[in-house]
Design a protein around this motif. Sequence first.
Motif, PDB file in Angstrom:
ATOM      1  N   UNK A 174       3.335   9.879   5.756  1.00 41.53           N
ATOM      2  CA  UNK A 174       2.736   9.092   7.046  1.00 41.53           C
ATOM      3  C   UNK A 174       3.444   7.691   6.433  1.00 41.53           C
ATOM      4  N   UNK A 175       4.205   6.941   7.271  1.00 34.87           N
ATOM      5  CA  UNK A 175       4.494   5.437   7.082  1.00 34.87           C
ATOM      6  C   UNK A 175       3.736   4.516   8.101  1.00 34.87           C
ATOM      7  N   UNK A 176       2.726   4.150   7.608  1.00 31.90           N
ATOM      8  CA  UNK A 176       1.944   3.211   8.745  1.00 31.90           C
ATOM      9  C   UNK A 176       0.505   2.870   8.214  1.00 31.90           C
ATOM     10  N   UNK A 177      -0.110   2.129   8.844  1.00 27.52           N
ATOM     11  CA  UNK A 177      -1.373   1.379   8.466  1.00 27.52           C
ATOM     12  C   UNK A 177      -1.314   0.078   8.002  1.00 27.52           C
ATOM     13  N   UNK A 178      -2.067  -0.691   7.354  1.00 29.04           N
ATOM     14  CA  UNK A 178      -2.020  -2.032   7.018  1.00 29.04           C
ATOM     15  C   UNK A 178      -1.277  -2.188   5.664  1.00 29.04           C
ATOM     16  N   UNK A 179      -0.372  -3.057   5.646  1.00 34.39           N
ATOM     17  CA  UNK A 179       0.258  -3.515   4.455  1.00 34.39           C
ATOM     18  C   UNK A 179       0.398  -4.969   4.153  1.00 34.39           C
ATOM     19  N   UNK A 180      -0.289  -5.261   3.104  1.00 35.95           N
ATOM     20  CA  UNK A 180      -0.322  -6.816   2.730  1.00 35.95           C
ATOM     21  C   UNK A 180       0.785  -7.194   1.982  1.00 35.95           C
ATOM     22  N   UNK A 181       1.788  -7.846   2.535  1.00 36.73           N
ATOM     23  CA  UNK A 181       2.868  -8.494   1.908  1.00 36.73           C
ATOM     24  C   UNK A 181       2.975  -9.833   1.441  1.00 36.73           C
ATOM     25  N   UNK A 182       3.011 -10.274   0.360  1.00 40.97           N
ATOM     26  CA  UNK A 182       3.411 -11.870  -0.034  1.00 40.97           C
ATOM     27  C   UNK A 182       4.850 -12.056  -0.361  1.00 40.97           C
ATOM     28  N   UNK A 211       2.182  -5.466  -2.063  1.00 39.98           N
ATOM     29  CA  UNK A 211       3.662  -5.829  -2.577  1.00 39.98           C
ATOM     30  C   UNK A 211       3.789  -7.155  -2.516  1.00 39.98           C
ATOM     31  N   UNK A 212       4.933  -7.659  -2.854  1.00 41.30           N
ATOM     32  CA  UNK A 212       5.567  -9.097  -2.925  1.00 41.30           C
ATOM     33  C   UNK A 212       6.949  -9.058  -2.945  1.00 41.30           C
ATOM     34  N   UNK A 213       7.513 -10.120  -2.399  1.00 42.19           N
ATOM     35  CA  UNK A 213       8.742 -10.203  -2.827  1.00 42.19           C
ATOM     36  C   UNK A 213       9.020 -11.856  -3.365  1.00 42.19           C
ATOM     37  N   UNK A 214       9.537 -11.695  -4.616  1.00 43.98           N
ATOM     38  CA  UNK A 214       9.669 -13.030  -5.588  1.00 43.98           C
ATOM     39  C   UNK A 214      10.888 -12.894  -6.384  1.00 43.98           C
ATOM     40  N   UNK A 215      11.095 -13.864  -7.027  1.00 44.80           N
ATOM     41  CA  UNK A 215      12.135 -14.133  -7.949  1.00 44.80           C
ATOM     42  C   UNK A 215      11.645 -13.541  -9.387  1.00 44.80           C
ATOM     43  N   UNK A 216      12.594 -12.651  -9.863  1.00 44.92           N
ATOM     44  CA  UNK A 216      12.067 -11.965 -11.180  1.00 44.92           C
ATOM     45  C   UNK A 216      13.262 -12.370 -12.077  1.00 44.92           C
ATOM     46  N   UNK A 217      13.057 -11.678 -13.239  1.00 41.54           N
ATOM     47  CA  UNK A 217      12.084 -11.119 -13.991  1.00 41.54           C
ATOM     48  C   UNK A 217      10.803 -11.965 -14.198  1.00 41.54           C
ATOM     49  N   UNK A 218       9.634 -11.177 -14.138  1.00 43.84           N
ATOM     50  CA  UNK A 218       8.412 -11.969 -14.326  1.00 43.84           C
ATOM     51  C   UNK A 218       7.657 -11.558 -15.709  1.00 43.84           C
ATOM     52  N   UNK A 219       8.374 -10.477 -16.149  1.00 45.47           N
ATOM     53  CA  UNK A 219       7.401 -10.100 -17.489  1.00 45.47           C
ATOM     54  C   UNK A 219       5.950  -9.873 -17.508  1.00 45.47           C
ATOM     55  N   UNK A 220       5.436  -9.170 -16.267  1.00 43.27           N
ATOM     56  CA  UNK A 220       4.084  -9.108 -16.173  1.00 43.27           C
ATOM     57  C   UNK A 220       3.815  -7.615 -16.400  1.00 43.27           C
ATOM     58  N   UNK A 272      15.920 -11.477  -6.523  1.00 43.83           N
ATOM     59  CA  UNK A 272      14.999 -11.536  -5.770  1.00 43.83           C
ATOM     60  C   UNK A 272      14.529 -10.044  -5.719  1.00 43.83           C
ATOM     61  N   UNK A 273      13.235  -9.716  -6.028  1.00 44.57           N
ATOM     62  CA  UNK A 273      12.771  -8.322  -5.925  1.00 44.57           C
ATOM     63  C   UNK A 273      11.574  -8.070  -5.073  1.00 44.57           C
ATOM     64  N   UNK A 274      11.402  -6.803  -4.827  1.00 46.66           N
ATOM     65  CA  UNK A 274      10.001  -6.564  -4.248  1.00 46.66           C
ATOM     66  C   UNK A 274       9.281  -5.967  -5.488  1.00 46.66           C
ATOM     67  N   UNK A 275       7.937  -6.506  -5.819  1.00 47.10           N
ATOM     68  CA  UNK A 275       7.197  -6.267  -6.866  1.00 47.10           C
ATOM     69  C   UNK A 275       5.879  -5.765  -6.443  1.00 47.10           C
ATOM     70  N   UNK A 276       5.317  -4.652  -7.099  1.00 50.35           N
ATOM     71  CA  UNK A 276       3.983  -4.217  -7.095  1.00 50.35           C
ATOM     72  C   UNK A 276       3.422  -3.633  -8.181  1.00 50.35           C
ATOM     73  N   UNK A 277       2.038  -3.539  -7.942  1.00 49.36           N
ATOM     74  CA  UNK A 277       1.154  -3.090  -8.881  1.00 49.36           C
ATOM     75  C   UNK A 277       1.554  -1.434  -9.425  1.00 49.36           C
ATOM     76  N   UNK A 327       5.663   4.820  -0.127  1.00 48.32           N
ATOM     77  CA  UNK A 327       6.545   5.029   1.020  1.00 48.32           C
ATOM     78  C   UNK A 327       6.970   3.778   2.006  1.00 48.32           C
ATOM     79  N   UNK A 328       5.931   2.945   1.864  1.00 50.50           N
ATOM     80  CA  UNK A 328       6.026   1.661   2.519  1.00 50.50           C
ATOM     81  C   UNK A 328       6.976   0.758   1.828  1.00 50.50           C
ATOM     82  N   UNK A 329       6.688   0.573   0.737  1.00 52.28           N
ATOM     83  CA  UNK A 329       7.645  -0.105  -0.303  1.00 52.28           C
ATOM     84  C   UNK A 329       8.898   0.368  -0.531  1.00 52.28           C
TER      85      UNK A 329
END
Length: 313
Positions: free
Chosen positions: A88-96, A143-152, A270-275, A282-284
């Motif tokens: 299922x691809x749905x529900x709340x998704x918090x994106x920075x 998830x977030x969209x940011x400049x990388x690499x962040x080495x986290x 520019x990358x999509x990043x996530x824990x 599936x949303x990412x």
Amino acid sequence: MTITQLHYVLAVAEYQNFTKAAQKVFVTQPTLSMQIQKLEEELKIQIFDRSKKPIELTDVGRKIVHQAKNIVNESDRIKDIVDQQKGFIGGEFRLGIIPTVMPTLLPMFLRNFTNKYPKVKLKIEELHTEAIIEKLKDGHLDAAIAATPLEQENIKEWALYYEPFVAYVPPSHPLYPNKKLNVDDLNIDQILLLEDGHCFKEGILNLCKTNKTYEESSFQLESGSFETLVKLSNEGMGMTLLPYLHTLDLHEKEMGNLKMFEEPAPARSVSIIFHKSELKIQIIEALHQIIAGVIKGAIAFQNVKIISPLHKK
């Protein structure tokens, strides 16, 4: 002890105010206060020091909040597990999204994404990289969209595109006659920069490989937007550097002031990043597919050199 009580504790810890916390979790203030008091009575400790203004956590309260975040995040993942199993691809998704990407990228993919995945409720925040990393680790972002690499540690990065740096050089500047620029041509003292907090500024400082800090320069001028930097440059205050996508919205006359770099051109990734423990993969994956698809028509640069967005001491 209930998950609901822990939700209430986390809300009060975040807002340091019972009334604001109650509004956040959509209950009345007396209900929230009563449930937290019941939890404190059960544990025989005080989580909050109510004598302080704003309300503060007690020493043991800080430890409880740390553990409560883990418990609440893991409980929220139960539904994510079910959704993933069902595909299922749905529900709340918090994106920075960082400020230097938001105004150019968001209009390119948002309508396509919402049309294809109408059951996903995107909650989008514009945040600097430091806040994004903190919220990803705390579970406040998916998830977030940011400049990388962040080495986290524990943060995964999926590259979306490589965006070259482009110089904006007014006719009054010594570099204006150059058809193309070399990185060695740049003088940090003559470049108008974004204000502190923007990773694009750090990228420029890293690009220039200067041994002195920008604050040591005789002339200091920083802004929060590329539009302002372009206007200041037009007034003869110096040159500036822009991410490529920002150059597409310039006026025709201003386009003549753009200078590309010799290859390999400096660029940001520019990358999509996530824990790494994120379960809404599936949303990412859907976001990655949509964005990578729409960006192909705008950026066709291949021979680039990625400049780190990290502060280099």
